[in-house]
Design a protein around this motif. Structure first.
Motif, mmCIF file in Angstrom:
data_model
loop_
_atom_site.group_PDB
_atom_site.id
_atom_site.type_symbol
_atom_site.label_atom_id
_atom_site.label_comp_id
_atom_site.label_asym_id
_atom_site.label_seq_id
_atom_site.Cartn_x
_atom_site.Cartn_y
_atom_site.Cartn_z
ATOM 1 N N GLY A 1 1.148 -0.808 -0.188
ATOM 2 C CA GLY A 1 -0.185 -0.712 -0.768
ATOM 3 C C GLY A 1 -0.418 -1.652 -1.926
ATOM 4 N N ASP A 2 0.620 -2.372 -2.347
ATOM 5 C CA ASP A 2 0.479 -3.318 -3.458
ATOM 6 C C ASP A 2 0.081 -4.685 -2.911
ATOM 7 N N GLN A 3 -1.031 -4.717 -2.232
ATOM 8 C CA GLN A 3 -1.601 -5.936 -1.664
ATOM 9 C C GLN A 3 -3.109 -5.860 -1.839
ATOM 10 N N PRO A 4 -3.806 -6.968 -1.610
ATOM 11 C CA PRO A 4 -5.273 -6.889 -1.616
ATOM 12 C C PRO A 4 -5.749 -5.808 -0.656
ATOM 13 N N HIS A 5 -6.773 -5.108 -1.064
ATOM 14 C CA HIS A 5 -7.240 -3.960 -0.282
ATOM 15 C C HIS A 5 -7.569 -4.345 1.164
ATOM 16 N N ALA A 6 -8.173 -5.495 1.367
ATOM 17 C CA ALA A 6 -8.544 -5.924 2.712
ATOM 18 C C ALA A 6 -7.313 -6.070 3.601
ATOM 19 N N ASP A 7 -6.209 -6.574 3.042
ATOM 20 C CA ASP A 7 -4.972 -6.732 3.815
ATOM 21 C C ASP A 7 -4.372 -5.372 4.167
ATOM 22 N N VAL A 8 -4.396 -4.462 3.201
ATOM 23 C CA VAL A 8 -3.870 -3.119 3.450
ATOM 24 C C VAL A 8 -4.659 -2.459 4.583
ATOM 25 N N TYR A 9 -5.965 -2.549 4.490
ATOM 26 C CA TYR A 9 -6.812 -1.898 5.494
ATOM 27 C C TYR A 9 -6.582 -2.483 6.880
ATOM 28 N N GLN A 10 -6.472 -3.791 6.992
ATOM 29 C CA GLN A 10 -6.278 -4.416 8.303
ATOM 30 C C GLN A 10 -4.953 -3.997 8.923
ATOM 31 N N GLN A 11 -3.926 -3.836 8.105
ATOM 32 C CA GLN A 11 -2.639 -3.387 8.631
ATOM 33 C C GLN A 11 -2.724 -1.943 9.128
ATOM 34 N N VAL A 12 -3.429 -1.106 8.375
ATOM 35 C CA VAL A 12 -3.612 0.285 8.800
ATOM 36 C C VAL A 12 -4.406 0.339 10.095
#
Length: 459
Positions: free
Chosen positions: A231-242
């Motif tokens: 979760g210590d990434q830009p929010h957009a990257d976190v969301y795309q991985q989820v």
């Protein structure tokens, strides 16, 4: 024990029928049918068959069932809200259910009742904020709440504490933002943000400590469907991985895998690799018997003397324990990998007659010399419990080497006897499973796994 605490089980015939007719997904929604029967009794229609058919047509079981958890301030609520909108699923949060205001014993029941409502059944759900402990997770599983995808968001404590300090809230929508981590794209929203109601430093640390105490147990409860995302990434990257993880689909036929082979062929290791990648339930017969023997049950008390004496557990008891385990919801929904049973012809026939037949059978082929080298050269450190191998994984220093111990069953005479017993029954086992796939296990574990995987995923 109360009825609601018993593990949810699926009739064995259902899994067999589901595979044959390609309706495996229906097994995953047993509670839907329970609800339909309740509706039938409540409405008492003149034509019950038509009523049930109409209800089933309105219900889609191919819907998302997603659970997100993680430490406070990791961004799970923001991800969950966006994900539910993307999937058109119902967002179910601990806050909306007011779980903090209820007794712990009733929290699970509240969540269960919410997920059984028609909007959740029709559209699916994204659950966040519950469960918070392994016990709560197991209670949900026993009641038939089985998420298809579970996401654990992680971040270092120092990052989380920084996010606590920069929290901002849109007072109109309740959406949470952050001064640097999550910023709204709309300037109108940005201008009306207010500083979030903050917790004290002591309260923040207490919340993090509570999460750290529970995360290992909670993760283990969902290990077969779990994805850990940084979760210590830009929010957009976190969301795309989820989103990418949640959009992965389960295979249409639930795997029921049987691994056979001589001792030392690597059955346990390959089962673990398959379980980790395909989220199948790893059912080691020996481990299962020891677990049941230790649980204090009536069956466990019958098994314990055999384990203590070293004599084989009677087939009737082994089959009873196996059927109990394979009938549980996680095995029925996710599939399983069985190893350590059967070891001879009658056991294989009994398994086939039990209606828990495997639909994939693999024989791991390897020579006696290789098996002897793999087993007799391994030893265990009695202090750390770590296992070493004289060739593949030697002890790190002479101090550890000097205290290593070899189990009696790993000594050469015992291994030679086990190998002889296996080969005496090997041909009979192959006659029960003539379509089994034979894998060369005299190679590195990764190559063996690739060979297994290629046959598992083949049509």
């Amino acid at each position: 024990m109360d009825e609601t605490e018993k593990p949810v089980r699926v009739p064995p015939q259902m899994s067999v029928y589901a595979d044959r007719h390609n309706v495996t997904h229906l097994v995953q929604c047993v509670f839907v049918f329970q609800m339909l029967v309740s509706d039938l009794l409540i409405h008492q229609p003149d034509d019950p068959i038509s009523f049930l058919m109409d209800e089933l047509q309105r219900i889609s079981v191919d819907v998302p069932r997603v659970l997100l958890f993680g430490p406070p301030a990791v961004g799970k609520n923001t991800v969950a809200k966006r994900l539910s909108a993307e999937l058109r699923a119902v967002l179910v949060t601990a806050d909306t259910l007011l779980l903090d205001q209820s007794e712990p014993s009733s929290q699970t029941e509240q969540v269960l009742q919410r997920l059984k409502e028609m909007d959740c059944i029709h559209r699916g759900w994204v659950l966040v904020g519950f469960p918070q402990t392994r016990l709560q997770a197991l209670s949900l599983q026993q009641l038939g709440v089985l998420p298809e995808h579970v996401v654990l968001l992680e971040a270092p404590d120092d990052v989380l504490l920084q996010r606590f300090q920069g929290r901002q809230v849109d007072h109109l929508t309740g959406d949470v933002y952050h001064q640097t981590f999550i910023r709204p794209d709309d300037d109108v929203i940005a201008n009306r943000l207010e500083e979030g109601r903050g917790l004290s430093e002591e309260q923040r640390l207490a919340k993090l400590q509570c999460f750290h105490r529970e995360v290992t147990g909670l993760s283990s409860a969902y290990q077969h469907v779990l994805k850990v995302i940084n979760g210590d990434q830009p929010h957009a990257d976190v969301y795309q991985q989820v989103l990418a993880f949640v959009q992965t689909c389960r295979r249409s036929i639930t795997p029921r895998i049987l691994l056979l082979g001589p001792p030392g062929s690597g059955k346990s290791h390959q089962a673990q690799l398959l379980s980790n990648k395909y989220k199948l339930v790893d059912v080691c017969c020996g481990c299962l018997l020891r677990s049941v023997a230790a649980d204090g049950s009536t069956v466990g008390e019958q098994i314990q003397p055999y384990l203590e004496s070293g004599h084989p557990v009677p087939d009737s008891l082994v089959l009873q324990v196996l059927q109990e385990r394979l009938s549980q919801m996680d095995c029925s929904c996710r599939g399983w990998i069985l190893h350590g049973f059967p070891s001879e012809l009658q056991q294989a026939k009994n398994l086939q007659e039990s209606q828990y037949q495997p639909n994939r059978v693999f024989f791991l082929e390897v020579t006696d010399e290789v098996c002897l080298e793999r087993i007799t050269l391994r030893a265990t450190d009695p202090i750390s419990g770590q296992r070493f191998h004289a060739v593949a994984q030697p002890a790190p220093n002479s101090e550890v080497q000097d205290r290593l111990q070899t189990r009696p069953e790993d000594r050469t005479p015992a291994v030679e006897h086990s190998l002889e017993q296996y080969w005496n029954h090997s041909a009979a086992l192959q006659s029960v499973y003539p379509d089994a796939v034979h894998i060369d296990a005299d190679q590195d574990p990764h190559s063996v796994f690739e060979a297994l995987e290629s046959k598992l995923t083949a049509d």
